[in-house]
Scaffold this active site. Structure first.
Site, PDB file in Angstrom:
ATOM      1  N   GLY A   1       2.466   1.773   5.556  1.00  0.00           N
ATOM      2  CA  GLY A   1       3.369   0.773   5.602  1.00  0.00           C
ATOM      3  C   GLY A   1       4.317   1.806   6.519  1.00  0.00           C
ATOM      4  O   GLY A   1       4.762   0.922   7.278  1.00  0.00           O
TER       5      GLY A   1
ATOM      6  N   GLU B   1       5.449  -3.547   0.277  1.00  0.00           N
ATOM      7  CA  GLU B   1       5.246  -3.270  -0.847  1.00  0.00           C
ATOM      8  C   GLU B   1       5.466  -2.314  -0.919  1.00  0.00           C
ATOM      9  O   GLU B   1       4.050  -1.686  -0.890  1.00  0.00           O
ATOM     10  CB  GLU B   1       4.758  -4.319  -1.509  1.00  0.00           C
TER      11      GLU B   1
ATOM     12  N   GLY C   1       0.765  -1.383   0.085  1.00  0.00           N
ATOM     13  CA  GLY C   1      -0.083  -0.022   0.191  1.00  0.00           C
ATOM     14  C   GLY C   1       0.756   1.542  -0.070  1.00  0.00           C
ATOM     15  O   GLY C   1       2.134   1.158  -0.407  1.00  0.00           O
TER      16      GLY C   1
ATOM     17  N   CYS D   1       1.369  -0.609  -8.735  1.00  0.00           N
ATOM     18  CA  CYS D   1       2.318  -0.226  -7.919  1.00  0.00           C
ATOM     19  C   CYS D   1       3.563  -0.514  -9.092  1.00  0.00           C
ATOM     20  O   CYS D   1       4.212   0.507  -9.056  1.00  0.00           O
ATOM     21  CB  CYS D   1       2.519  -1.315  -6.601  1.00  0.00           C
TER      22      CYS D   1
HETATM   23  P1  NAD Z   1      -3.351   2.535   2.166  1.00  0.00           P
HETATM   24  O1  NAD Z   1      -1.575   2.286   2.508  1.00  0.00           O
HETATM   25  O2  NAD Z   1      -3.755   3.031   3.021  1.00  0.00           O
HETATM   26  O3  NAD Z   1      -4.053   1.164   2.127  1.00  0.00           O
HETATM   27  C1  NAD Z   1      -3.606  -0.229   1.797  1.00  0.00           C
HETATM   28  C2  NAD Z   1      -4.227  -1.577   3.285  1.00  0.00           C
HETATM   29  O4  NAD Z   1      -3.920  -0.335   4.567  1.00  0.00           O
HETATM   30  C3  NAD Z   1      -5.463  -1.386   3.084  1.00  0.00           C
HETATM   31  O5  NAD Z   1      -5.825  -2.766   3.584  1.00  0.00           O
HETATM   32  C4  NAD Z   1      -5.537  -0.490   4.322  1.00  0.00           C
HETATM   33  O6  NAD Z   1      -6.825  -0.714   5.053  1.00  0.00           O
HETATM   34  C5  NAD Z   1      -4.710  -0.506   5.427  1.00  0.00           C
HETATM   35  N1  NAD Z   1      -4.142   0.585   6.282  1.00  0.00           N
HETATM   36  C6  NAD Z   1      -4.829   1.884   6.561  1.00  0.00           C
HETATM   37  N2  NAD Z   1      -4.419   2.406   7.182  1.00  0.00           N
HETATM   38  C7  NAD Z   1      -3.636   1.617   7.670  1.00  0.00           C
HETATM   39  C8  NAD Z   1      -3.590   1.601   9.534  1.00  0.00           C
HETATM   40  N3  NAD Z   1      -2.917   2.952  10.341  1.00  0.00           N
HETATM   41  N4  NAD Z   1      -2.617  -0.009   9.384  1.00  0.00           N
HETATM   42  C9  NAD Z   1      -2.972  -1.303   9.209  1.00  0.00           C
HETATM   43  N5  NAD Z   1      -3.225  -1.122   8.131  1.00  0.00           N
HETATM   44  C10 NAD Z   1      -3.918  -0.090   7.697  1.00  0.00           C
HETATM   45  O7  NAD Z   1      -3.469   2.823   0.404  1.00  0.00           O
HETATM   46  P2  NAD Z   1      -4.548   3.410  -0.603  1.00  0.00           P
HETATM   47  O8  NAD Z   1      -5.288   4.714   1.220  1.00  0.00           O
HETATM   48  O9  NAD Z   1      -6.133   2.312  -0.556  1.00  0.00           O
HETATM   49  O10 NAD Z   1      -3.969   4.613  -0.927  1.00  0.00           O
HETATM   50  C11 NAD Z   1      -3.480   5.015  -1.222  1.00  0.00           C
HETATM   51  C12 NAD Z   1      -2.157   5.770  -1.917  1.00  0.00           C
HETATM   52  O11 NAD Z   1      -1.553   4.230  -1.373  1.00  0.00           O
HETATM   53  C13 NAD Z   1      -2.835   5.464  -3.790  1.00  0.00           C
HETATM   54  O12 NAD Z   1      -2.289   7.034  -3.856  1.00  0.00           O
HETATM   55  C14 NAD Z   1      -1.459   4.552  -4.228  1.00  0.00           C
HETATM   56  O13 NAD Z   1       0.051   5.813  -4.623  1.00  0.00           O
HETATM   57  C15 NAD Z   1      -0.883   4.259  -2.632  1.00  0.00           C
HETATM   58  N6  NAD Z   1      -1.084   2.804  -3.263  1.00  0.00           N
HETATM   59  C16 NAD Z   1       0.089   1.731  -3.340  1.00  0.00           C
HETATM   60  C17 NAD Z   1      -0.195   0.453  -3.693  1.00  0.00           C
HETATM   61  C18 NAD Z   1       0.843  -0.677  -4.356  1.00  0.00           C
HETATM   62  O14 NAD Z   1       0.304  -1.396  -5.114  1.00  0.00           O
HETATM   63  N7  NAD Z   1       2.231  -0.112  -3.527  1.00  0.00           N
HETATM   64  C19 NAD Z   1      -1.427  -0.219  -3.422  1.00  0.00           C
HETATM   65  C20 NAD Z   1      -2.141   0.508  -3.280  1.00  0.00           C
HETATM   66  C21 NAD Z   1      -2.262   1.639  -2.666  1.00  0.00           C
END
Ligand code: NAD
Length: 483
Positions: A235, A252, A230, A286
């Site tokens: 992360g 990742e 994410g 990603c």
């Molecule tokens: P995010 O990082 O917020 O979410 C990814 C996962 O983490 C989801 O399951 C979410 O519920 C969980 N999460 C969110 N906050 C958390 C916390 N405090 N503790 C533990 N888990 C938590 O990503 P997003 O809001 O879905 O997207 C935001 C940006 O992230 C995107 O615009 C993009 O730039 C990036 N992103 C990257 C990938 C990748 O494959 N590398 C995937 C999705 C999003």
């Protein structure tokens, strides 16, 4: 698996039930913006129950299975996935807004991960180590125990396949927290796992909010390893939470991946791939190639050809299987629009854009794919992950400048180079800062066998291939003295 299943249930210790607090979250169709179901909103109590169920399975029936028996279950799950390919793809089309052919490709990838790890599970060997003559020394590769998997919305099936598949193969019991925007195929996957005979507690699924269920999973002291895909921001938070109980983490976190097009490139082959690598899954990938670095000798020709391709691209409802579907959510659409608008105001040049079909539902989260020039390597559009169908074209004079631009972001996930010069190919492989480098190709069709992961702000640890199995195990050294 019977459809429609009760999507507002979570899976803990082999039991499908509602969240302890009874709360649910809406499921939205990104193609229309309309709600079409509910998922459970797990809280810290549900996560705690899931982690304890996983621990019990690890110490009980799941942990007692021989490696080949785990492999048989994974193989059976792979077959079940393929047998339900249409249902799974339909779920993803509606839940994530993926064009149908891309959703079907994700199902195949999920099955391939399960097949790969089913076959690999009993080939994960330790080593014997020559030591003093009165010792026999060897290593055992052992599972961590309970692994937590926090999954994003962009490729739910692929990411579950590569991380959960490898973790189970290595003998761990798993707790999966799918993204709130896209939980349905993970729930369906878990239903199939239950049906093919995975022991209770081997796989647990706790949908819910990131700051609630995700944070509870990352902080749980009985979680022995965390796999997160994410955003960089989350992360870092997950890594900090895991550090408090000294659990290893695989991160990742996306990228700003470049493709380098040299004057001697085979442009007929390169051009379609340059574009596809940027707009696949509406750029919500990603490893999307969001920066196209083009040598000055072919710059005008390449920009003209790219622009022509962009003008032919169409975005529309996922079920129509056009070049692009909608973005996953209104929030993501607003974010992408804001980044493009800010870039244009700062002087970026709109080289070309595609179209959103005229009859796309007004509530859907559509954006026309956008090709931009006039962006300096240090500008936000060339530095930050947009996570939408937006590519920037940057000129370069020579190899040194190309490498400097390519390596000039905080990310380092994937890089591609298009050149027929073999010496340059090998130099670039060494000089480019990325976890994967492609020569005269990009992505290698996803290749489940190919280790994947980043350097720098793209994260650390490797998923896919055998490397993932190493990451989901820990090494025990055994020294037996001959007395
Ligand atoms: P995010 O990082 O917020 O979410 C990814 C996962 O983490 C989801 O399951 C979410 O519920 C969980 N999460 C969110 N906050 C958390 C916390 N405090 N503790 C533990 N888990 C938590 O990503 P997003 O809001 O879905 O997207 C935001 C940006 O992230 C995107 O615009 C993009 O730039 C990036 N992103 C990257 C990938 C990748 O494959 N590398 C995937 C999705 C999003």
């Amino acid at each position: 698996m019977t459809l429609p299943f009760e999507s507002d249930q979570l899976l803990v210790g082999g039991c499908w039930r509602r969240a302890a607090g009874g709360a649910t979250l809406p499921v939205e169709d990104p193609s229309t913006g309309l709600e079409f179901g509910r998922i459970a909103r797990a809280d810290a109590n549900d996560v705690d129950a899931a982690v304890r169920a996983a621990r019990a399975a690890f110490e009980g029936p799941w942990g007692a299975l021989a490696a080949f028996e785990r492999g048989r279950l994974l193989a059976a799950l792979g077959r079940a996935v393929l047998a339900h390919a249409e249902q799974l793809a339909d779920l993803e089309v509606r839940d994530v807004g993926k064009p149908a052919s891309q959703a079907r490709a994700d199902v195949v990838a999920l099955a391939r991960y399960l097949e790969f790890y089913a076959g690999a599970v009993d080939k994960l060997h330790g080593t014997t180590i020559p030591f003093l003559t009165d010792y026999t020394v060897y290593t055992l590769r052992e599972p961590h125990g309970v692994t937590g998997h926090i999954v994003p919305w962009n490729y739910p099936m692929q990411i579950v396949g590569r991380s959960v598949g490898a973790a189970l193969a290595a003998g761990n019991a798993v707790v999966v927290k799918p993204a709130e925007e896209a939980s349905l195929t993970t729930l369906a996957f878990a239903r199939l796992a239950t049906e093919v005979g995975f022991p209770a507690g081997a796989i647990n699924v706790v949908p819910g909010l990131g700051e609630e269920a995700g944070a509870a999973l990352a902080a749980h002291p009985l979680v022995n390893h965390l796999s997160f895909t994410g955003s960089v921001e989350v992360g870092i938070a997950v890594q900090i939470a895991a550090a408090r109980h000294v659990a290893p983490v695989t991160l990742e976190l996306g990228g700003k991946s470049p493709q380098l097009v040299f004057d001697d490139a085979d442009l007929d082959v390169a051009l379609p791939m340059l574009v596809r690598a940027g707009i696949q899954n509406a750029g919500q990938t990603c490893s999307a190639s969001s920066r196209l670095l083009v040598q000055r000798g072919v710059y005008d020709r390449v920009v003209d050809a790219l622009a022509a391709r962009y003008r032919a691209l169409r975005a529309g409802p996922a079920a129509r299987d056009l070049d692009l579907g909608p973005l996953v959510s209104g929030a993501q659409l607003a974010r992408v629009r804001r980044m493009v608008t800010t870039g244009l105001e700062a002087g970026a040049e709109l080289l070309a854009s595609g179209e959103v079909v005229a009859d796309a539902p007004p509530g859907g989260h559509y954006i026309a794919p956008t090709l931009l020039g006039g962006v300096a390597p240090a500008d936000p559009l060339a530095q930050e992950e947009v996570f939408g169908p937006v590519q920037v074209v940057l000129p370069f004079a020579d190899e040194d400048e190309a490498v400097a631009i390519a390596n000039g972001t905080r990310y380092g996930l994937v890089a591609g180079a298009w050149t027929r010069d073999a010496g340059r190919q090998h130099r670039l492989v060494r000089r480019l800062r990325a976890g994967q480098v492609f020569l005269n190709d990009y992505g290698a069709a996803g290749g489940v066998e190919l280790p994947f992961g980043g350097t720098g702000w793209s994260g650390h640890g490797r998923e896919k291939g055998f490397e993932a199995l190493y990451g989901f195990t820990t090494v025990k050294t055994v020294a037996a003295r001959h007395r």
